[in-house]
Design a protein around this motif. Structure first.
Motif, short mmCIF file in Angstrom:
data_model
loop_
_atom_site.label_atom_id
_atom_site.label_comp_id
_atom_site.label_asym_id
_atom_site.label_seq_id
_atom_site.Cartn_x
_atom_site.Cartn_y
_atom_site.Cartn_z
N ILE A 44 0.83 -1.20 0.00
CA ILE A 44 0.00 0.00 0.00
C ILE A 44 0.87 1.24 0.00
O ILE A 44 0.60 2.23 -0.68
N THR B 240 0.63 4.44 -2.71
CA THR B 240 0.21 5.78 -2.33
C THR B 240 1.26 6.84 -2.63
O THR B 240 1.01 8.01 -2.46
N ARG C 268 -2.82 8.75 -5.11
CA ARG C 268 -4.14 8.18 -4.85
C ARG C 268 -4.15 6.71 -5.19
O ARG C 268 -3.64 6.30 -6.22
N ILE D 93 -1.85 3.72 6.14
CA ILE D 93 -1.71 4.01 4.71
C ILE D 93 -1.35 5.47 4.47
O ILE D 93 -1.72 6.35 5.25
N GLY D 94 -0.60 5.70 3.39
CA GLY D 94 -0.48 7.01 2.79
C GLY D 94 0.42 8.00 3.49
O GLY D 94 1.01 7.75 4.53
N SER E 191 -1.78 11.98 0.20
CA SER E 191 -2.39 10.84 -0.47
C SER E 191 -3.87 10.72 -0.11
O SER E 191 -4.33 11.22 0.90
N PHE F 16 -6.84 7.57 -0.05
CA PHE F 16 -7.11 6.14 -0.18
C PHE F 16 -8.62 5.97 -0.28
O PHE F 16 -9.36 6.38 0.61
N SER G 6 -4.42 7.01 8.48
CA SER G 6 -3.62 7.62 7.42
C SER G 6 -3.31 9.05 7.81
O SER G 6 -4.13 9.73 8.45
#
Length: 350
Positions: free
Chosen positions: A15, A19, A23, A56-57, A61, A63, A79
């Motif tokens: 992931i 990212t 996106r 994430i990210g 970014s 998600f 995130s």
């Protein structure tokens, strides 16, 4: 598709690679620019399950959870960037979601606790707990220091006797009912509630408490005019309310009602306080705030007292009726009590 932790089909390190292109959209079948023109990456999925904690990210970014089915959350998701759920979301466990902004494009259901922490906007476009009420909801977003960030409600919110807590400024983008069930679940708003383009708000806490710390329906944001609630209905045990402004009815029912704002006004609707009232400020109740049209009535079904000596109460109904069915100042005397305008006045006489 199962994601999260290190055992999912798409793990945290993968992931992270996606990212870097700003996106990632889980659920679509194409790769490349997204519909809004942002460059990103896409992975096809018929449904999404977050099975283990997911991080994430970066701050730039976004998600997006967007499958042809639903997204099931069984673990926390966080995130430093933006998180958007275009799928309907089902909770399979108590979950915390944290991000710069958090966006729910559809419904959220599941008999579990949901904690949401957004640095900026937190948006609900669908009902929360409409099919399966949540066990509780804690939603943080829209800091009052940032004029254009809000917790945005477009649909109803329901829990099964669990607390509903909004920390941050709230804007209504539809007629909204917040219900914490028939039990002792509490409903609280830490800040103001804006009526958007003019909507109604119903708060039903069963035997629980309702606390609104900020003004309701009379907020002016930069570049906009003041918009009043079309109506306000509140029921519960202990009720604590700040200033209220509506175009229609104000109906408050509680085992005890604390009025902590200075003004409770309606353009033309009826205003009713159904339960003992304590004044925590000098209070004016006005059922003819626009000085036009039909005039509403003002009703107190029980006693009215100050929380301390020196409180004042002024009632203005123009041609509407004023009725007080309990003692005024019987326990803690008011400094003054005025019926400024009324077509008819009814007072308790012993």
């Amino acid at each position: 598709m199962t994601i999260g932790g290190t055992s999912g089909i798409l793990n945290n390190s993968e992931i992270g690679r996606f990212t870097t292109s700003n996106r990632i959209r889980i659920g679509t079948a194409t790769t490349g620019p997204t519909s809004d023109g942002m460059v990103g990456s896409s992975i096809s999925a018929t449904s999404i399950t977050v099975s283990e904690a997911l991080t994430i990210g970066n701050s730039d970014s976004t998600f997006v959870f967007d499958s042809s089915g639903t997204t099931t959350l069984s673990a926390n998701t966080s995130s430093s960037g933006h998180i958007r759920f275009d799928d309907a979301v089902n909770l399979n466990a108590a979950v915390t979601v944290s991000g710069r902004t958090i966006w729910f494009s559809s419904t959220v259901d599941g008999g579990h606790a949901l904690v949401l922490n957004a640095d900026l906007d937190l948006v609900f476009l669908g009902a929360v707990g409409g099919t399966t009420p949540l066990s509780s909801l804690s939603a943080t977003g829209g800091p009052t220091s940032h004029s254009f960030s809000h917790i945005s409600l477009h649909g109803n919110v329901s829990t099964n006797n669990g607390n509903v807590t909004f920390t941050g400024a709230v804007i209504l983008n539809g007629d909204v009912t917040v219900s914490s069930g028939d039990g002792a679940g509490n409903i609280s708003f830490s800040s103001w509630v804006n009526a958007g383009f003019g909507h109604s708000l119903t708060l039903d806490a069963g035997s629980g408490s309702v606390t609104v710390s900020g003004a309701m329906g009379n907020i002016k944001e930069p570049g906009s005019s003041v918009t009043k609630l079309t109506s306000l209905t509140v029921s519960g045990g202990q009720i604590d309310l700040n200033t209220v402004a509506t175009t229609g009815n104000i109906d408050i029912t509680g085992t005890n009602i604390d009025l902590k704002g200075g003004t409770y006004s309606s353009d033309d609707g009826n205003i009713a306080f159904r339960g003992p009232v304590d004044l925590h400020a000098n209070v004016t109740v006005n059922s003819d705030a626009n000085s036009a049209g039909a005039d509403g009535n003002i009703t107190f079904t029980s006693t009215v007292n100050g929380n301390a000596s020196g409180r004042t109460l002024s009632l203005k109904a123009d041609t509407g009726a004023v009725e007080l069915k309990g003692d005024v100042g019987g326990t803690t005397k008011l400094a003054s009590f005025t019926v400024a305008e009324a077509g008819q006045v009814g007072l308790k006489i012993e």
